[in-house]
Design a protein around this motif. Structure first.
Motif, mmCIF file in Angstrom:
data_model
loop_
_atom_site.group_PDB
_atom_site.id
_atom_site.type_symbol
_atom_site.label_atom_id
_atom_site.label_comp_id
_atom_site.label_asym_id
_atom_site.label_seq_id
_atom_site.Cartn_x
_atom_site.Cartn_y
_atom_site.Cartn_z
ATOM 1 N N PRO A 426 16.731 59.652 32.429
ATOM 2 C CA PRO A 426 17.702 60.756 32.442
ATOM 3 C C PRO A 426 19.147 60.328 32.219
ATOM 4 C CG PRO A 426 16.891 60.283 34.649
ATOM 5 C CD PRO A 426 16.020 59.529 33.711
ATOM 6 N N ASP A 427 19.460 59.036 32.416
ATOM 7 C CA ASP A 427 20.839 58.577 32.257
ATOM 8 C C ASP A 427 21.103 57.942 30.884
ATOM 9 O OD1 ASP A 427 21.596 59.376 34.829
ATOM 10 O OD2 ASP A 427 20.834 57.517 35.704
ATOM 11 N N VAL A 428 20.117 58.031 29.977
ATOM 12 C CA VAL A 428 20.256 57.407 28.656
ATOM 13 C C VAL A 428 20.416 58.492 27.595
ATOM 14 C CG1 VAL A 428 19.119 56.003 26.898
ATOM 15 C CG2 VAL A 428 18.981 55.348 29.314
ATOM 16 N N ALA A 429 21.528 58.418 26.872
ATOM 17 C CA ALA A 429 21.736 59.327 25.744
ATOM 18 C C ALA A 429 21.174 58.740 24.463
ATOM 19 C CB ALA A 429 23.230 59.613 25.568
ATOM 20 N N ASP A 430 21.271 57.419 24.289
ATOM 21 C CA ASP A 430 20.748 56.745 23.111
ATOM 22 C C ASP A 430 20.566 55.281 23.460
ATOM 23 O OD1 ASP A 430 19.786 56.404 20.586
ATOM 24 O OD2 ASP A 430 21.634 56.957 19.534
ATOM 25 N N ALA A 431 19.657 54.618 22.754
ATOM 26 C CA ALA A 431 19.380 53.212 23.050
ATOM 27 C C ALA A 431 19.020 52.469 21.782
ATOM 28 C CB ALA A 431 18.240 53.089 24.073
ATOM 29 N N ALA A 432 19.444 51.225 21.710
ATOM 30 C CA ALA A 432 19.053 50.315 20.638
ATOM 31 C C ALA A 432 18.592 49.015 21.279
ATOM 32 C CB ALA A 432 20.222 50.059 19.687
ATOM 33 N N VAL A 433 17.490 48.482 20.793
ATOM 34 C CA VAL A 433 16.937 47.245 21.349
ATOM 35 C C VAL A 433 16.964 46.170 20.271
ATOM 36 C CG1 VAL A 433 14.855 46.156 22.276
ATOM 37 C CG2 VAL A 433 15.545 48.424 23.067
ATOM 38 N N ILE A 434 17.507 45.018 20.610
ATOM 39 C CA ILE A 434 17.632 43.910 19.676
ATOM 40 C C ILE A 434 17.052 42.648 20.294
ATOM 41 C CG2 ILE A 434 19.661 44.876 18.518
ATOM 42 C CD1 ILE A 434 21.403 43.030 20.230
ATOM 43 N N ALA A 460 28.525 49.624 39.162
ATOM 44 C CA ALA A 460 27.787 50.775 38.620
ATOM 45 C C ALA A 460 26.975 50.367 37.406
ATOM 46 C CB ALA A 460 28.766 51.896 38.259
ATOM 47 N N ALA A 461 27.550 49.501 36.554
ATOM 48 C CA ALA A 461 26.823 49.014 35.373
ATOM 49 C C ALA A 461 25.634 48.153 35.788
ATOM 50 C CB ALA A 461 27.772 48.229 34.470
ATOM 51 N N GLU A 462 25.846 47.294 36.790
ATOM 52 C CA GLU A 462 24.749 46.441 37.265
ATOM 53 C C GLU A 462 23.616 47.282 37.842
ATOM 54 O OE1 GLU A 462 26.217 43.587 40.013
ATOM 55 O OE2 GLU A 462 27.631 42.676 38.579
ATOM 56 N N ALA A 463 23.970 48.318 38.597
ATOM 57 C CA ALA A 463 22.947 49.159 39.213
ATOM 58 C C ALA A 463 22.151 49.914 38.165
ATOM 59 C CB ALA A 463 23.601 50.134 40.199
ATOM 60 N N LEU A 464 22.833 50.454 37.153
ATOM 61 C CA LEU A 464 22.118 51.190 36.107
ATOM 62 C C LEU A 464 21.262 50.244 35.276
ATOM 63 C CD1 LEU A 464 21.439 53.751 34.635
ATOM 64 C CD2 LEU A 464 23.581 53.543 33.333
ATOM 65 N N ALA A 465 21.768 49.043 34.998
ATOM 66 C CA ALA A 465 20.980 48.066 34.243
ATOM 67 C C ALA A 465 19.700 47.709 34.991
ATOM 68 C CB ALA A 465 21.809 46.815 33.974
ATOM 69 N N ALA A 470 13.773 48.210 35.482
ATOM 70 C CA ALA A 470 12.625 48.599 36.312
ATOM 71 C C ALA A 470 11.877 49.772 35.679
ATOM 72 C CB ALA A 470 13.098 48.973 37.716
ATOM 73 N N PHE A 471 12.599 50.671 35.050
ATOM 74 C CA PHE A 471 12.000 51.837 34.390
ATOM 75 C C PHE A 471 11.070 51.382 33.261
ATOM 76 C CE2 PHE A 471 12.140 55.386 31.336
ATOM 77 C CZ PHE A 471 11.889 56.474 32.164
ATOM 78 N N VAL A 472 11.531 50.423 32.451
ATOM 79 C CA VAL A 472 10.704 49.908 31.349
ATOM 80 C C VAL A 472 9.524 49.118 31.904
ATOM 81 C CG1 VAL A 472 10.654 48.380 29.341
ATOM 82 C CG2 VAL A 472 12.625 49.886 29.727
ATOM 83 N N ARG A 473 9.774 48.276 32.898
ATOM 84 C CA ARG A 473 8.708 47.426 33.440
ATOM 85 C C ARG A 473 7.570 48.250 34.025
ATOM 86 N NH1 ARG A 473 11.632 44.801 36.624
ATOM 87 N NH2 ARG A 473 12.092 43.022 35.272
ATOM 88 N N ALA A 474 7.901 49.408 34.559
ATOM 89 C CA ALA A 474 6.871 50.255 35.166
ATOM 90 C C ALA A 474 6.022 50.974 34.128
ATOM 91 C CB ALA A 474 7.534 51.279 36.090
ATOM 92 N N GLN A 484 18.622 41.680 29.227
ATOM 93 C CA GLN A 484 20.032 42.051 29.312
ATOM 94 C C GLN A 484 20.138 43.539 28.983
ATOM 95 O OE1 GLN A 484 22.964 39.682 27.137
ATOM 96 N NE2 GLN A 484 21.402 38.103 26.787
ATOM 97 N N VAL A 485 21.075 44.222 29.614
ATOM 98 C CA VAL A 485 21.381 45.608 29.272
ATOM 99 C C VAL A 485 22.903 45.718 29.131
ATOM 100 C CG1 VAL A 485 21.243 48.031 29.932
ATOM 101 C CG2 VAL A 485 19.379 46.468 30.552
ATOM 102 N N HIS A 486 23.341 46.219 27.990
ATOM 103 C CA HIS A 486 24.772 46.419 27.734
ATOM 104 C C HIS A 486 25.021 47.902 27.488
ATOM 105 C CE1 HIS A 486 25.393 42.073 27.370
ATOM 106 N NE2 HIS A 486 24.280 42.043 26.652
ATOM 107 N N PHE A 487 26.246 48.327 27.728
ATOM 108 C CA PHE A 487 26.588 49.749 27.588
ATOM 109 C C PHE A 487 27.751 49.922 26.608
ATOM 110 C CE2 PHE A 487 24.813 49.180 31.847
ATOM 111 C CZ PHE A 487 23.770 50.100 31.800
ATOM 112 N N LEU A 488 27.624 50.937 25.752
ATOM 113 C CA LEU A 488 28.662 51.292 24.789
ATOM 114 C C LEU A 488 28.889 52.803 24.832
ATOM 115 C CD1 LEU A 488 27.641 49.245 21.601
ATOM 116 C CD2 LEU A 488 29.496 48.719 23.202
ATOM 117 N N ALA A 489 30.080 53.203 24.434
ATOM 118 C CA ALA A 489 30.370 54.638 24.329
ATOM 119 C C ALA A 489 29.709 55.234 23.099
ATOM 120 C CB ALA A 489 31.874 54.870 24.292
ATOM 121 N N GLU A 490 29.568 54.425 22.039
ATOM 122 C CA GLU A 490 28.895 54.871 20.821
ATOM 123 C C GLU A 490 28.434 53.651 20.042
ATOM 124 O OE1 GLU A 490 31.615 57.117 18.499
ATOM 125 O OE2 GLU A 490 32.965 55.439 18.146
ATOM 126 N N PHE A 491 27.456 53.865 19.151
ATOM 127 C CA PHE A 491 26.930 52.776 18.346
ATOM 128 C C PHE A 491 27.676 52.668 17.021
ATOM 129 C CE2 PHE A 491 22.744 53.484 20.662
ATOM 130 C CZ PHE A 491 22.846 52.303 21.394
#
Length: 510
Positions: A426-434, A460-465, A470-474, A484-491
């Motif tokens: 619910p907290d992800v608007a878009d994602a890219a995996v590299i 807050a970034a550490e907690a969301l990461a 955990a969401f993917v692992r489950a 690693q999880v990084h956050f951007l305002a836009e791609f």
């Protein structure tokens, strides 16, 4: 020759020779074939026949080997299931394969439950594991009848191996007797396999590295040391005890061996050949070569390239060339036609990049997936999705991938599968995996996320990461989990809106 005839022929010609060693137990070709015949009769007693699928969710065992050859002998099809998968993945695969019978090791009861709930009429039997529960298996064998006489053709399937797909749904590569035996002959030729060879197999049974790399040594009457799973300490114990002569490895496994505290004290003098398939941005194979003295001639190294849908062997860079052409995957295997094709299907000249396309031993197609089959086998070629250049002597070097795939710990991770999973958070608007280089795992999975709302920082970034990993692992096999999880305002995007992943790699790879 058919797959089961590899074993049957040696049972007649060299019945007293050692075929497989499992733990402290040694099994001759004659003994193993008698076990296979009984297993075939037990399958027949359960109504399993030509074309029926038999699924197995377990780690390596003698019983699993019996099922591999027994299904082939009666014209049935073995479907190994990935024990790293989660419940939804098993529910899909079992529903797609529709097995007549499913063997589950006790340790996987919980992860298998969702598939059992979705398919309540599927008969499930226990295959023995370290828990020692043999009641189901012994009763299964006790009910065996005389194995039926079945006409099995070389074009008949003997196994379906499911591979991860870019759509997030695994695809079942259909493997015929002809494909497997033809490739075994080619592999035995280039490996110079012989009946005194001892091969150690620790690859998982849902992986092409397991069955297809045992077969050339069984084909020539050699011995296979079968481990339940890879454990560097166990490998180092057994390698000198059994005088292992040939080793297959991926960088992750080899790194674990050469950095183990007991590696330096281990006698590796019996090893004549180490062969590997590696995308190795972090130099693990260089360090392995130095650790084993390969450049001084203490052991031979060879680089291979292949895929489940192929032989799996497609190309081979032999020991005589591997160091002079370090990083090259070599030239086409015997019996294999390899071409580098452009987008129009035309062959490219030496030095120009083209997709590796293959004719020769290969899959018959994807199970119940004609669209994916047509795409993969377009124009009569198997399209690998890997891009290579050829030098003037025909040696190939991979330079790019058409498929958005990450190679991590010897496993293929499809970026879109992980992206699709993250998109449900619910907290992800878009994602890219590299994929980014990793000194142990070849590449590590890295998620770059545009969050819903403001970009988080600090705690807050550490907690969301942590929540996202955990969401993917489950929901997916563990090797898909971002490290690693990084956050951007836009791609960063192209003019047509496509995410520029090379920009993300440059930014976060630094």
């Amino acid at each position: 020759m058919l797959v089961h005839e590899i074993l049957r022929n040696h049972a007649r010609a060299r019945g007293g020779s050692t075929a497989v060693v499992v733990g402290e137990d040694t099994h001759t070709y004659g003994d193993l074939w008698r076990r296979v015949e009984r297993t075939a009769g037990a399958l027949a007693a359960r109504g399993v026949g030509h074309g029926d699928r038999v699924a197995v969710l377990a780690k390596n065992s003698l019983e699993y080997v019996q099922l591999y050859f027994a299904t082939a002998a009666i014209g049935a099809i073995l479907v190994p299931l990935n024990f790293w998968h989660r419940g939804p993945e098993h529910a899909y695969t079992v529903g797609d394969a529709e097995p007549a019978l499913w063997f589950v090791e006790a340790g996987y009861d919980e992860v298998a439950q969702e598939a059992r709930d979705a398919h309540p009429d599927l008969p499930v039997l226990r295959i023995p594991g370290p828990e020692g529960d043999r009641a189901d298996w012994d009763a299964f064998l006790d009910a065996a009848v005389e194995p039926p006489t079945v006409e099995v053709g070389d074009a008949d399937l003997h196994m379906i191996l499911y591979t991860s797909g870019t759509t997030g749904r695994p695809k079942g590569a259909m493997l015929s007797h002809r494909r497997t035996v033809d490739d075994a002959l080619a592999m035995a030729t280039v490996l110079r396999a012989h009946d005194r060879d001892v091969f150690m197999n620790y690859f998982p049974p849902f992986h092409v590295g397991n069955w297809d790399h045992m077969k050339p040594f069984l084909l020539v009457g050699g011995t296979v040391i079968l481990l339940r799973e890879f454990d560097p300490g166990v490998v180092l114990d057994l390698l000198p005890r059994h005088r292992v002569s040939v080793v297959l490895g991926v960088p992750t496994m080899l790194h674990a061996l050469i950095t183990h505290e007991r590696f330096a004290a281990t006698d590796t003098s019996s090893v004549r050949l180490l062969y590997y398939g590696a995308y190795d941005p972090s130099g693990i194979m260089d360090r392995t070569a130095d650790a084993l003295g390969a450049r001084e001639g203490k052991v031979e190294f060879a680089h291979t390239y292949g895929l489940t849908e192929g032989g799996p062997f497609v190309t081979w860079c032999p020991p005589a060339d591997v160091f002079a052409r370090w990083g090259s995957i070599g030239r086409a295997m015997p019996g294999v036609d390899v071409a580098l094709l452009d987008d129009a299907g035309a062959e490219v000249p030496p030095g120009e990049p083209g997709e590796i396309c293959v004719r020769g031993p290969r899959m018959s197609g994807y199970w119940r997936n004609p669209e994916a089959t047509a795409a993969a086998l377009a124009g009569g070629w198997l399209h690998t999705g890997d891009v290579a250049v050829a030098d003037a002597d025909g040696f190939l070097t991979i330079v790019d991938r058409l498929k958005d795939m990450i190679r991590s710990g010897g496993q293929n991770v499809w970026s879109k599968e992980v992206e699709d999973c993250l998109a449900h958070h619910p907290d992800v608007a878009d994602a890219a995996v590299i994929g980014l280089p990793d000194p142990v795992y070849e590449e590590q999975v890295v998620a770059v996320v545009v969050p819903v709302g403001d970009v988080p920082h600090g705690e807050a970034a550490e907690a969301l990461a942590e929540d996202l990993t955990a969401f993917v692992r489950a929901r997916l096999a563990g090797y898909n989990t971002p490290r690693q999880v990084h956050f951007l305002a836009e791609f960063p995007r192209t003019a047509v809106g496509k995410i520029q992943k090379h920009v993300l790699r440059e930014r976060f790879g630094a």
